[in-house]
Design a protein around this motif. Structure first.
Motif, PDB file in Angstrom:
ATOM      1  N   ASP A 181       0.820  -1.215   0.000  1.00 55.92           N
ATOM      2  CA  ASP A 181       0.000   0.000   0.000  1.00 55.92           C
ATOM      3  C   ASP A 181       0.852   1.263   0.000  1.00 55.92           C
ATOM      4  O   ASP A 181       0.342   2.357   0.229  1.00 55.92           O
TER       5      ASP A 181
ATOM      6  N   ARG B  11       3.064   2.203   2.084  1.00 55.93           N
ATOM      7  CA  ARG B  11       3.286   2.749   3.419  1.00 55.93           C
ATOM      8  C   ARG B  11       4.736   2.510   3.839  1.00 55.93           C
ATOM      9  O   ARG B  11       5.348   1.508   3.475  1.00 55.93           O
TER      10      ARG B  11
ATOM     11  N   THR C  87       1.317   6.226   6.121  1.00 49.74           N
ATOM     12  CA  THR C  87       1.046   6.805   4.806  1.00 49.74           C
ATOM     13  C   THR C  87       1.711   8.175   4.777  1.00 49.74           C
ATOM     14  O   THR C  87       2.140   8.700   5.819  1.00 49.74           O
ATOM     15  N   ARG C  88       1.782   8.803   3.617  1.00 49.50           N
ATOM     16  CA  ARG C  88       2.371  10.135   3.551  1.00 49.50           C
ATOM     17  C   ARG C  88       1.530  11.138   4.338  1.00 49.50           C
ATOM     18  O   ARG C  88       2.073  12.007   5.027  1.00 49.50           O
TER      19      ARG C  88
END
Length: 319
Positions: A187, A189, A276-277
């Protein structure tokens, strides 16, 4: 902050070349062929054209303008531990000037600056000189006795070797390779962890020393699995950085996680999580997370995943 909304190739383009990392850029010509010259250091330390870089307890003199201060030889330098660092252009010199590093125990180190505080602002060649002399001074300080027989060792080969006074065995400076890596899941991440010695909000990428008989890629996979229980593949080399604290070479990688469940190594890792960002940005802006400062390759690795520079305050993660 840059928002990772571009393609992987676009996001990473600003990070090249990796040689722009602090401490990792090209330095002066090391002129290694001169190290075996008989009397080289004695000659250079009596030549007023020689540029001397003095160090005491890991600290160097830096000018108000942020430049490394290099001086002519002093009479007492002949009695101090010295190392031939190489040759290069120097303002006011006729052609190349020789550079010699000197461990000066009398220098007023309280008024000087440590490597960590100046390496990101020094010119590339100056930062390389500092990294080289720091690592060599650390090595000399720790290798005063022969590991074969226990007798004393003496500097030789212009400071690039120590020789046993009893059995004449040569001992060369060592560099300890360590892997440091971003781990990214399906994903996209990023995995960050907090080591037991970190400050409260600090988190960084995983890292560890390479073991005997082990490849770099194997070390990446082993360290990640040992520290957080995650399996990885697709280990990709990104860049490397000398890290003279005391004598390491940090070799940076990106690895793909084939599992995401975390099982922490109790004596090494206090906590770890996937980001995540958006989560990374939110925690940094809220002040509940700190990441490595710009001196370390760790920051560059995180920004390589993120897609651009991260406008987070400088942080020292270890006490």
């Amino acid at each position: 902050m840059a928002r990772g909304d571009r393609t992987d190739e676009d996001r990473r383009s600003h990070l090249r070349p990796w040689a722009a990392l602090p401490l990792a850029g090209p330095g002066v010509d090391r002129a290694a062929e001169r190290r075996s010259e008989v009397g080289l250091l004695d000659h250079l330390l009596h030549d007023p054209a020689t540029r001397v870089l003095a160090v005491r307890e890991g600290r160097f003199r830096v000018s108000d303008a942020g430049a490394l201060v290099l001086r002519p030889p002093e009479p007492d330098d002949a009695t101090r531990l010295s190392v031939f660092l190489g040759e290069g252009e120097f303002p006011g010199s006729d052609g190349k000037a020789a550079y010699v590093g000197v461990v000066d125990p009398t220098a007023p180190a309280d008024d000087w600056a440590g490597v960590r505080s100046v390496a990101t602002t020094l010119a590339t060649a100056d930062a390389s000189l500092v990294a080289t002399l720091t690592a060599l001074a650390n090595w000399h300080a720790a290798h005063g006795f022969c590991p074969r027989c226990g007798a004393a060792t003496e500097p030789a080969h212009a400071g690039w070797l120590r020789r046993c006074v009893a059995d004449d065995s040569p001992h060369f400076p060592r560099t300890d390779p360590a892997v440091i890596m971003t781990v990214v899941d399906d994903d996209d991440r990023l995995l960050l962890a907090r080591g037991r010695g970190f400050t409260t909000a600090g988190m960084s990428v995983l890292a560890g020393f390479v073991e005997p008989g082990e490849s770099l890629a194997a070390a990446v996979a082993r360290e990640v699995h040992e520290e957080v229980g995650v399996s990885v593949d697709q280990v990709q080399y990104l860049g490397d950085q000398p890290w003279p604290f005391p004598s390491s070479l940090m070799v940076g990688f990106r690895a793909h996680a084939t599992s995401t469940a975390l099982s922490l190594q109790d004596d090494e890792i206090e906590s770890a999580r996937w980001f995540t960002r958006a989560e990374l940005v939110a925690d940094l802006e809220a002040g509940v997370l700190a990441i490595s400062g710009r001196l370390s390759i760790a920051r560059r690795l995180i920004e390589e995943w993120f897609g651009g520079p991260i406008a987070a305050p400088e942080a020292t993660l270890r006490r």
